[in-house]
Design an enzyme around this catalytic site. Sequence first.
Site, short mmCIF file in Angstrom:
data_model
loop_
_atom_site.label_atom_id
_atom_site.label_comp_id
_atom_site.label_asym_id
_atom_site.label_seq_id
_atom_site.Cartn_x
_atom_site.Cartn_y
_atom_site.Cartn_z
N GLY A 1 0.83 -1.21 0.00
CA GLY A 1 0.00 0.00 0.00
C GLY A 1 0.86 1.24 0.00
O GLY A 1 2.05 1.19 -0.32
N ASN A 2 0.28 2.38 0.34
CA ASN A 2 1.06 3.62 0.47
C ASN A 2 0.42 4.49 1.53
O ASN A 2 -0.61 4.13 2.11
CB ASN A 2 1.19 4.33 -0.88
CG ASN A 2 -0.16 4.69 -1.45
OD1 ASN A 2 -0.91 5.47 -0.86
ND2 ASN A 2 -0.50 4.12 -2.60
#
Length: 401
Positions: free
Chosen positions: A209-210
């Site tokens: 993810g981020n």
Amino acid sequence: MINGKNIILAVTGSIAAYKATYIIRDLIKLGASVKVIMTDASCGFITPLTLSTLSKNPVLIDFVKKGNTGEWNNHVELGLWADAFLVAPATANTLAKMVTGHADSFMLATYLSAKCPTFIAPAMDLDMYKHGSTKDNLQKLLDRNSHIIYPESGELASGLEGEGRLAEPENIVSFLSKYFRESQPLTGKKILITAGPTHEPIDPVRFIGNHSSGKMGFALAKKAINLGADVTLVAGPVALQTPKGVTRIDIQTAKDLLEVCKLEAEKHDVIIAAAAVADYTPKEVSSTKVKKKADDWNIELVKTHDVLKWMGDHKKEAQLLVGFALETNNEVENANKKLVKKNLDFIVLNSLQNKGAGFKHDTNQITILTKENKKIDFELKAKDEVALDILMQIVELERVK
Ligand code: CTP
């Protein structure tokens, strides 16, 4: 549409004055700030205490404050504060004085000072309402761009049946809502906004993810609704509440986002891609949790589709396409390349070199780069205000289209 609006409710001397309580309650429920002005005559029908309690503001009646303190109520300031001046109920006497420009009450002086639109909901007995003087006065007020919320038919306080009953409070409030909806700069525009990160699964418990919080995209959605647009928000996994009035579609992965955008893009006039989409996704997704074994674990990644590029390649005529670019170096050059490659009308550049900009913060500092090679720099601001700057750029482009 009423959320955040400042509304003056002027209550005049009619038996229908009690209905002001429902009007105030409904306006407050919808998020408006309400300040009530009463005429002396209306105080015989309902108490100022009731209306000040409901409106959460002191009720204004006279030019001079009680207690001989020398303080006065500023009708000019109040008039300028308001987004709408609503007279409900409006008696025949008040209508006549509004026409002639009398200023012998605080209510009438405020009416003359206010620059906002006026909404008038008359209430009187049927013969008074039918009288030529009343009809003429209503016509003159209409000619001056006042909005008349016409009375309804039914039993009147006199015992007679006919036209003259104050419009029902919910009809008065929906009249105002409709007005605000239709007078906004993005009324009738359909806007698609993508927001938040994507999560690319590795196995049932892990993902790539981020740090995107989704705050910028959600702020855009909220402001766009306030400006009258119909908003569809395609949101990655974020812990944010859907702004009122927004249609939300949740996605997890870049592939989900592409599928949704392929269906939604052509239905929208404006598309703003604020999502932080993963550029790579695991080639294989394990259906069971991957157990810890060797010291190293190499995950093979494959490129995701560029959703915004797909939308740029399939852009409809007259559609506006806006992208974001988060950069750490050669910011303007890199963002301009994305602007061209993805066929955008403008790109919103965030530089991670600016303090308070980008992910997680409640603030952002942006530069807008347009396809006409304009560069507009903005200060560091709350994301809500940044959203307004971006949307006003869209309003401007829609205007010159
Ligand atoms: N974007 C997208 N689909 C992707 C990647 C990005 O729709 N797979 C969109 C983003 O929502 C953003 C814009 O493209 O509006 C630019 O995203 P960014 O991550 O800054 O750029 P990339 O094109 O991914 O290039 P790079 O990561 O190499 O900087």
